[in-house]
Design an enzyme around this catalytic site. Structure first.
Site, short mmCIF file in Angstrom:
data_model
loop_
_atom_site.label_atom_id
_atom_site.label_comp_id
_atom_site.label_asym_id
_atom_site.label_seq_id
_atom_site.Cartn_x
_atom_site.Cartn_y
_atom_site.Cartn_z
N HIS A 187 0.87 -1.18 0.00
CA HIS A 187 0.00 0.00 0.00
C HIS A 187 0.91 1.23 0.00
O HIS A 187 2.00 1.19 0.58
CB HIS A 187 -0.81 0.16 1.28
CG HIS A 187 -1.72 -0.95 1.68
ND1 HIS A 187 -1.31 -2.06 2.33
CD2 HIS A 187 -3.07 -1.06 1.57
CE1 HIS A 187 -2.36 -2.85 2.60
NE2 HIS A 187 -3.43 -2.26 2.15
N ASP A 223 2.30 2.03 3.45
CA ASP A 223 3.25 1.08 4.04
C ASP A 223 4.67 1.54 3.75
O ASP A 223 5.59 1.33 4.54
CB ASP A 223 3.19 -0.32 3.39
CG ASP A 223 1.81 -0.89 3.33
OD1 ASP A 223 0.98 -0.49 4.16
OD2 ASP A 223 1.58 -1.74 2.45
C1 XLS Z 1 -7.65 -6.57 5.29
C2 XLS Z 1 -7.24 -6.82 3.92
C3 XLS Z 1 -6.09 -5.94 3.44
C4 XLS Z 1 -6.00 -5.99 1.95
C5 XLS Z 1 -5.17 -4.88 1.34
O1 XLS Z 1 -8.33 -7.36 5.91
O2 XLS Z 1 -6.93 -8.17 3.79
O3 XLS Z 1 -4.91 -6.32 4.04
O4 XLS Z 1 -5.46 -7.19 1.51
O5 XLS Z 1 -5.65 -3.64 1.64
#
Ligand code: XLS
Ligand code: NI
Ligand code: NI
Length: 437
Positions: free
Chosen positions: A101, A104
């Site tokens: 993301h 991140d």
């Molecule tokens: C949260 C989601 C998130 C997505 C990406 O539960 O799994 O991690 O994979 O935003």
């Protein structure tokens, strides 16, 4: 590149099923050929940036327990350090892909401009890391759920200015994903849902989300991004109800907003569990409806009703999924991302590697079981036999549109149709599958 962050961890070798070395793969053998394709090219495993390098062990009841050196502040220098550590881990694990993301990888800074500058800075360094290690981007995504501005949703927010902010982040991340040669772009709508219907206009929010996704599709076409757009379904958490509840719900949403064919699914094991489905069900649904995209392989804990994001560690959970994927011709742009983090007490650097080694071995072992089931062919034959009636006679006529309700009713009334009960053979098939696990 700075000094190694994980000096005690070697490049993880493949050592075979009999190995006792905890820092070696027992099943994940990247170059092993499976049905004419390298194991690595079937699984397309990705390490996730957020859980592996940003998670500090905090939970709703307790503070940070894991302290990586790059967590000492929110500066761009810390972001650079995190990136170097991440690529060192990608290389040591031999992972072909990673996912991230926007937030991140970089601090959001004090303004939209600073955010965009930080992202551009890290994208350049990422491009160099990709070039140097060969570890590529499976997917990028924008975090539209952590910042307080998104507390009432991103695209589904009652305030159009928040919608605009979401557009800003997705535009930037889609551009960066494209620049880095990403294979997919993921949209997970963590806050696209509601806490109470008392303050919610469902129709309006659905239309807003439809509009937003259409804008994403338009931008993808405009910049010539050739990857796949993916929605990641989840039924709830953080919101009480999330609009992208499960595969079938997203399917209906895409149809309603004319987005079918434009967007596929990123299915997560743990989200399927939360939705009350087997993961295999979600995968089968996606395949049956042309929506198969990619996977987040993290599982939940059967005793805990939330998204615990644990590494997969039982190949039996994955074997049937991989069987279906192989049967469907395999993954195209998708892969298996570990949207998983180590536990709160796993505070040693080695723990991070044990989690990934176990997850990669689990997928590899599941793949080998699936390969054996395909080669055996009995399961597929049992299913084909079960529907054999549709190949000829009344069945084929119905499918070819050569029967009406009337013509069928007449056949039954004349006594020329006589259904015979047949066993579903569930126990026999369960035993058959167990032979491969
Ligand atoms: C949260 C989601 C998130 C997505 C990406 O539960 O799994 O991690 O994979 O935003
Ligand atoms: Ni999740
Ligand atoms: Ni996920």
């Amino acid at each position: 590149m700075s000094a190694p962050f994980f000096p005690q961890i070697p490049t993880i070798p493949f050592a075979g099923p009999d190995s006792r070395d905890p820092l070696a793969f027992r099943y994940y053998d990247a170059d092993r050929m499976v049905m004419g394709k390298r194991m690595a090219d079937h699984l397309r495993i990705a390490i996730c940036y957020w859980h592996s390098f940003c998670y500090g062990g905090a939970d709703p009841f307790g503070q940070q327990t894991i302290h990586w050196p790059w967590m000492a502040g929110h500066s761009i220098e810390m972001a650079d350090m995190k990136l170097d550590a991440a690529f060192e881990a990608f290389e040591k694990l031999g992972a072909p892909f990673f996912c991230f993301h926007d937030v991140d990888a970089v601090p959001a800074g004090n303004s939209a401009r600073e955010f965009a500058e930080n992202l551009n800075h890290i994208a350049e360094r990422m491009a160099a890391g990709i070039e140097r290690t060969g570890c590529r981007l499976l997917w990028g995504t924008a975090n539209l759920f952590s910042h307080p501005r998104y507390m009432a949703g991103a695209a589904t927010n009652p305030d159009p200015e928040v919608f605009a902010w979401a557009a800003f982040q997705v535009r930037n991340m889609l551009d960066v994903t494209h620049r880095l040669g990403g294979e997919n772009y993921v949209l997970w709508g963590g806050r696209e849902g509601y806490e109470t219907l008392l303050n919610t206009d469902l129709k309006r929010e659905s239309d807003q989300l439809g509009r937003f996704l259409s804008l994403v599709v338009e931008h993808k076409q405009k910049i010539g991004f050739k990857g796949t757009l993916l929605i990641e379904p989840k039924p709830c958490e953080p919101t009480k109800h999330q609009y992208d509840r499960d595969a079938a719900t997203v399917h209906a949403f895409l149809q309603r907003h004319g987005l079918e064919g434009e967007i596929k699914l990123n299915l997560e094991v743990n989200h399927a569990t939360l939705a009350g489905h087997d993961f295999e069900h979600e995968v089968a649904y996606a395949i049956a409806n042309g929506l198969l995209g990619s996977f987040d392989a993290n599982r939940g804990d059967p005793r805990l009703g939330w998204d615990t994001d644990q590494f997969p560690n039982d190949h039996r959970d994955m074997a049937m999924v991989l069987y279906r994927v192989l049967q469907a011709g395999g993954l195209t742009t998708g892969g298996f991302n570990f949207d998983a983090h180590i536990r709160r007490q796993s505070i040693d650097a080695a723990d991070l590697f044990h989690g990934h080694i176990g997850g990669m071995d689990t997928l590899a072992r599941g793949l080998l079981a699936a390969e054996a089931m395909i080669a055996d062919g009995q399961l597929a034959k049992a299913v084909d036999d079960r529907y054999a009636g549709w190949q000829c006679g009344v069945g084929a006529n119905v499918l070819d549109r050569n029967e009406s309700l009337e013509s069928l009713a007449d056949k039954v009334a004349q006594g020329s149709v006589d259904p015979q009960p047949r066993s579903g053979r569930q126990e026999a098939l369960e035993n058959l599958v167990n032979r491969f696990l």
